[in-house]
Design a protein around this motif. Structure first.
Motif, mmCIF file in Angstrom:
data_model
loop_
_atom_site.group_PDB
_atom_site.id
_atom_site.type_symbol
_atom_site.label_atom_id
_atom_site.label_comp_id
_atom_site.label_asym_id
_atom_site.label_seq_id
_atom_site.Cartn_x
_atom_site.Cartn_y
_atom_site.Cartn_z
ATOM 1 N N GLN A 42 30.396 -2.559 -34.195
ATOM 2 C CA GLN A 42 29.350 -3.226 -34.980
ATOM 3 C C GLN A 42 28.375 -2.187 -35.499
ATOM 4 O OE1 GLN A 42 28.908 -6.757 -35.404
ATOM 5 N NE2 GLN A 42 27.296 -6.207 -36.833
ATOM 6 N N GLY A 43 28.031 -2.300 -36.782
ATOM 7 C CA GLY A 43 27.050 -1.407 -37.391
ATOM 8 C C GLY A 43 25.647 -1.974 -37.290
ATOM 9 N N THR A 44 24.677 -1.104 -37.049
ATOM 10 C CA THR A 44 23.282 -1.559 -36.942
ATOM 11 C C THR A 44 22.693 -1.938 -38.294
ATOM 12 O OG1 THR A 44 22.414 0.690 -37.104
ATOM 13 C CG2 THR A 44 22.835 -0.162 -34.867
ATOM 14 N N ASP A 81 26.879 11.339 -31.134
ATOM 15 C CA ASP A 81 26.231 11.640 -32.404
ATOM 16 C C ASP A 81 26.626 10.590 -33.447
ATOM 17 O OD1 ASP A 81 24.764 12.977 -34.354
ATOM 18 O OD2 ASP A 81 26.406 14.333 -34.846
ATOM 19 N N GLY A 82 25.738 9.671 -33.737
ATOM 20 C CA GLY A 82 25.985 8.653 -34.752
ATOM 21 C C GLY A 82 26.498 7.323 -34.232
ATOM 22 N N VAL A 97 31.087 -0.689 -29.503
ATOM 23 C CA VAL A 97 30.742 0.555 -30.167
ATOM 24 C C VAL A 97 29.663 0.214 -31.185
ATOM 25 C CG1 VAL A 97 31.533 2.479 -31.597
ATOM 26 C CG2 VAL A 97 33.085 1.455 -29.899
ATOM 27 N N THR A 98 28.491 0.801 -31.009
ATOM 28 C CA THR A 98 27.386 0.602 -31.946
ATOM 29 C C THR A 98 27.373 1.778 -32.910
ATOM 30 O OG1 THR A 98 26.087 -0.617 -30.327
ATOM 31 C CG2 THR A 98 24.882 0.393 -32.156
ATOM 32 N N ALA A 122 30.742 9.575 -38.668
ATOM 33 C CA ALA A 122 30.617 10.096 -37.303
ATOM 34 C C ALA A 122 31.920 9.969 -36.521
ATOM 35 C CB ALA A 122 29.503 9.369 -36.558
ATOM 36 N N THR A 123 32.705 8.957 -36.824
ATOM 37 C CA THR A 123 33.994 8.744 -36.167
ATOM 38 C C THR A 123 34.803 7.819 -37.063
ATOM 39 O OG1 THR A 123 35.089 8.178 -34.073
ATOM 40 C CG2 THR A 123 33.247 6.760 -34.774
ATOM 41 N N THR A 124 36.008 7.499 -36.659
ATOM 42 C CA THR A 124 36.837 6.562 -37.429
ATOM 43 C C THR A 124 37.299 5.424 -36.529
ATOM 44 O OG1 THR A 124 38.927 7.672 -36.947
ATOM 45 C CG2 THR A 124 37.700 8.425 -38.907
#
Length: 142
Positions: A42-44, A81-82, A97-98, A122-124
């Motif tokens: 989920q994205g903030t 990081d991120g 995962v935020t 930051a990641t995939t």
């Protein structure tokens, strides 16, 4: 279980599509719940499904509900990081995962349509899923 956008609503509606967290508003009569490893990303900065909730449960509220259903009562938080992990263990694992400052999309290593909100490299999603499945397998062999 892995969810992506609409999959969120179809794979665990009791945790995501109801008003803010309350045991009183969970859907009943869906049959017996089978504990399953669950990864939620989920994205903030998600403009479609707000991280903090509102008309839906918050991201952490959804993860806590799924962890309770999975019998996972142990919780740890890890910052990267991120992005960060909220891992719930003890039963079948749940990982939230935020993605910090990330919109409504699976993380990829390029910029996507701005209507989905900001993205992050930051990641995939592939790395997150691969790491989660490896952690589940590792936990089962200990």
């Amino acid at each position: 279980m892995v969810r992506c956008s609409f999959g969120c609503f179809s794979t665990h509606p009791c945790a995501c599509t109801l008003p803010p967290s309350s045991d009183a508003n969970l859907i009943e009569g869906l049959g017996e719940f089978t504990p399953t490893p669950i990864l939620v990303v989920q994205g903030t900065a998600d403009p479609l499904v707000p991280y903090a909730g509102g008309e839906t449960r918050s991201a952490i509220g959804s993860a806590e509900t799924l962890a309770k259903l999975n019998g996972s009562t142990q919780h740890r938080h890890l910052d990267f990081d991120g992005f960060s992990y909220d891992d719930f263990t003890g039963g079948e694992p749940v990982r939230l995962v935020t993605m910090k400052d990330h919109g409504h999309m699976v993380p990829v290593d390029k910029q996507l349509d701005a209507r989905l909100g900001p993205s992050s490299t930051a990641t995939t999603g592939v790395k997150l899923l691969t790491d989660f499945l490896a952690d589940v397998a590792d936990a089962r062999t200990r």
